[in-house]
Write an enzyme that holds these catalytic residues in place. Structure first.
Site, PDB file in Angstrom:
ATOM      1  N   LYS A 140       5.737   0.711  11.403  1.00 45.36           N
ATOM      2  CA  LYS A 140       5.648   2.016  10.735  1.00 45.36           C
ATOM      3  C   LYS A 140       5.393   3.135  11.743  1.00 45.36           C
ATOM      4  O   LYS A 140       5.980   4.206  11.680  1.00 45.36           O
ATOM      5  CB  LYS A 140       4.523   1.960   9.697  1.00 45.36           C
ATOM      6  CG  LYS A 140       4.555   3.092   8.694  1.00 45.36           C
ATOM      7  CD  LYS A 140       3.536   2.845   7.594  1.00 45.36           C
ATOM      8  CE  LYS A 140       3.860   1.607   6.775  1.00 45.36           C
ATOM      9  NZ  LYS A 140       2.815   1.267   5.810  1.00 45.36           N
ATOM     10  N   ARG A 169       6.789 -13.202   8.775  1.00 44.73           N
ATOM     11  CA  ARG A 169       7.471 -11.963   8.423  1.00 44.73           C
ATOM     12  C   ARG A 169       8.853 -11.929   9.067  1.00 44.73           C
ATOM     13  O   ARG A 169       9.137 -12.647  10.026  1.00 44.73           O
ATOM     14  CB  ARG A 169       6.647 -10.742   8.807  1.00 44.73           C
ATOM     15  CG  ARG A 169       6.388 -10.590  10.281  1.00 44.73           C
ATOM     16  CD  ARG A 169       5.851  -9.199  10.683  1.00 44.73           C
ATOM     17  NE  ARG A 169       5.655  -8.252   9.616  1.00 44.73           N
ATOM     18  CZ  ARG A 169       4.465  -7.756   9.242  1.00 44.73           C
ATOM     19  NH1 ARG A 169       3.381  -8.147   9.836  1.00 44.73           N
ATOM     20  NH2 ARG A 169       4.379  -6.876   8.303  1.00 44.73           N
ATOM     21  N   GLU A 210       0.898  -1.149   0.000  1.00 47.51           N
ATOM     22  CA  GLU A 210       0.000   0.000   0.000  1.00 47.51           C
ATOM     23  C   GLU A 210       0.941   1.204   0.000  1.00 47.51           C
ATOM     24  O   GLU A 210       1.906   1.237   0.761  1.00 47.51           O
ATOM     25  CB  GLU A 210      -0.870   0.029   1.269  1.00 47.51           C
ATOM     26  CG  GLU A 210      -1.816   1.228   1.231  1.00 47.51           C
ATOM     27  CD  GLU A 210      -2.631   1.449   2.499  1.00 47.51           C
ATOM     28  OE1 GLU A 210      -2.304   0.836   3.533  1.00 47.51           O
ATOM     29  OE2 GLU A 210      -3.587   2.250   2.445  1.00 47.51           O
TER      30      GLU A 210
END
Length: 552
Positions: free
Chosen positions: A269, A259, A33
């Site tokens: 983030k 991950r 995104e």
RNA sequence: UGGGGUGUCGCCAAGUGGCAAGGCAGCGGGUUUUGAUCCCGCCAUUCGCAGGUUCGAAUCCUGCCACCCCAGCCA
């Protein structure tokens, strides 16, 4: 380092799918995104998807999953493309956007309504949460669940026409409010957002959710294997539900992997933003940041990052990889490709008392790679050596310059120290030494060998440079687990050396060129601040050090 | 206490019933005009725990335990 492809569950599964005809050619995709900068975690995903495509002779797409315009921007779209290319990958065909499929997605939403599989729900967000139930309790049907197909169609078309305010209603799939998997409790397909979209402008007042968009995007593009991280595992039944109930052109398959987490690092983030906003670092591309822009500015070669991702492997178990593994990959790469030069980080003056004329020495650019040639290094009576490389007296383990003892000047002569001066505070301020004749490329004729080798730079021909020495940003191996990560910051993660001296050959160094400063480490010419007039180098990583002052 | 996952050396990770790869880290030793590199050697009788099946189990079965993810109109 082995580039030999090790087996993992993804390769095994894909091979099996290819063998049984589940797919003719592998198609993967990297679907960020555009709402932030790429970091090490994304590098893992990029490597997984692109390398899989490469290994199986397939293709990998770059697709921006831009279904939530308020958080996204063109700035990120541009930055992400640059980062992917920098990492060394080129996506197949044009860049894709989820937003290009908005009309198709809308038509499919209408299809679900017509099939009686979707309805417009007027519950507020708070009410919807209450109706959803909890982890252990089933949800309840929305009072709007049984609206007629005609009514649903009419209201949804009005939603699309922009007739209702944000938050007033949503389109939901009609699945099962009692499902133990909360994602199946009538998930939301569309919400009203009167926001300007970076790609579609003001064309749409409603936007599809991730769940309703992702699998269909994959199907439209012919993606065969939609590889994502473990937290989407619970979404897979929903992903498959849409594929089964919609007339999609292909049947992609979602597979999840764990991950990447790295010790002493943090890739949330939100927290990364906190570091930037609090000025703990110098921006998103600060050389201490785990962003790709940061790693790039730090001098980490893209090939090293790729190798690291390969060596770490791909599995489904939660893990925290030791950042030493990344550092090892970086050293490995740089050891092979970085030209050697000399730079003195903490200069100490040294005068050669038995020389008056300058000389020029030819020094090899790489000890193990003759093809890298030699360069000219001026040798003058006035030199700089590193303050740590001289002691008035020392024990036998100290292999550097000591009064009355010999040491080899890297690429030059063996010298012997005679005496030194001290400044007012008692610190050594100047060393006086002699060249031992006949030692250029030879051992001393008298048979008394040098104790070690030290690096040096001509004081008259050397250039002043700013060198920024970086270390791990956090002093704790697991900063993301901490209550307050700011208390775990490494106070010495940046040390600026304003008075370093570099050899003159570095005058022409190009931005982003990485060198090994012999006996110190690898350093990169800062891509923004470095100029020939005012050289600025960033420490990428120090040399492996199996010796410390405590031992000598 | 609902559902979905994961547990193999300090950190990653192969292994898919036939007798524990590899990398990183660490520890010895050798070479070396970088205390780097390179080279050699060492580093899990044992696979979360407990039972069971089998000639044989990290791999199959049963039961435990630990950890991770899920209740955004984020992705």
């Amino acid at each position: 380092m082995s580039t030999e492809a090790r087996s993992n569950f993804l390769k095994t599964q894909i091979q099996s799918d290819l063998d049984t005809g589940g797919a003719r050619q592998l198609v993967t995709r990297f679907p960020p995104e555009p709402n932030g900068f790429l970091h090490l975690g994304h590098a893992k995903s990029i490597t997984v998807n692109f390398e899989l495509a490469k290994q199986f002779g397939g293709q990998c797409h770059l697709r921006f999953d831009d279904t939530n315009p308020e958080k996204e921007s063109q700035v990120f779209i541009d930055a992400i493309q640059e980062d992917v290319r920098w990492l060394g990958y080129q996506w197949h065909g044009e860049v894709r956007y989820a937003s290009s499929y908005f009309q198709q997605l809308y038509d499919w939403a209408l299809h679900l309504i017509d099939e009686g599989l979707a309805y417009v729900c007027d519950l507020s967000a708070d009410e919807a949460r209450e109706y959803r139930g909890s982890l252990t309790a089933a949800g309840r049907d929305s009072p709007h669940r049984s609206r007629s197909i005609e009514t649903n169609r009419d209201i949804f078309e009005r939603m699309r026409a922009g007739e209702y305010p944000e938050g007033s209603r949503v389109l939901r799939a009609k699945i099962d409010m009692a499902s133990p998997n909360i994602n199946l409790r009538d998930p939301i397909l569309y919400r009203i957002r009167k926001a300007h979209h970076h790609q579609t402008g003001d064309a749409w007042p409603i936007y599809p959710t991730y769940d309703f968009a992702h699998g269909q995007e994959d199907a439209i593009e012919g993606v065969t294997h939609s590889i994502c991280t473990l937290e989407f595992e619970d979404h897979r039944p929903l992903y498959e539900w849409f594929i089964e109930h919609l007339p999609v052109p292909s049947r992609p398959r979602q597979i999840e992997f764990a991950r990447l987490n790295t010790s002493y690092t943090m890739t949330s983030k939100r927290k990364l933003k906190q570091l930037v906003d609090s000025k703990a670092v110098d921006g998103w591309d600060d050389p201490r940041m785990p962003t790709l822009a940061g790693l790039r500015r730090r001098g980490y070669p893209p090939a090293a990052i790729r190798h690291f991702c390969e060596e770490v492997g791909t599995s489904r178990s939660d893990s925290v990889v030791d950042v030493a593994m990344l550092e090892s990959a970086v050293r490995n790469q740089l050891n092979a490709e970085a030209p050697r030069v000399m730079a003195v980080l903490n200069p100490l003056s040294l005068t050669i008392t038995n020389r008056e004329k300058p000389e020029v020495l030819a020094v090899a650019n790489h000890p193990g790679d003759e093809s890298m040639g030699t360069r000219s290094v001026p040798f003058t009576p006035d030199l700089y050596i590193d303050a740590a490389d001289f002691r008035e007296e020392a024990n036998k383990k100290y292999k550097r310059l000591v009064i009355g003892k010999r040491v080899r000047l890297r690429g030059g002569y063996v010298i012997e120290a005679d005496r030194c001066d001290h400044d007012s505070s008692g610190e050594v301020s100047h060393v006086y030494a002699r060249v031992v004749e006949g030692t250029l490329g030879e051992d001393p004729p008298d048979g008394i060998k040098a104790k070690g080798v030290i690096h040096w730079v001509s004081a008259t021909a050397g250039l002043n440079a700013e060198i920024r020495c970086y270390d791990r940003l956090f002093s704790d191996p697991n900063p993301s687990k901490a209550e307050d990560m700011m208390t775990l910051l490494n106070a010495k993660s940046l040390v600026r050396l304003e008075h370093a001296v570099i050899e003159p050959s570095l005058a022409t160094a190009a931005g982003e060129a990485v060198y090994q400063f012999e006996r110190e480490g690898y350093f990169v010419a800062d891509r923004y601040d470095h100029t020939h007039e005012k050289p600025v180098f960033n420490m990428t990583i120090g040399l492996r050090d199996t010796w410390s002052d405590s031992r000598g």
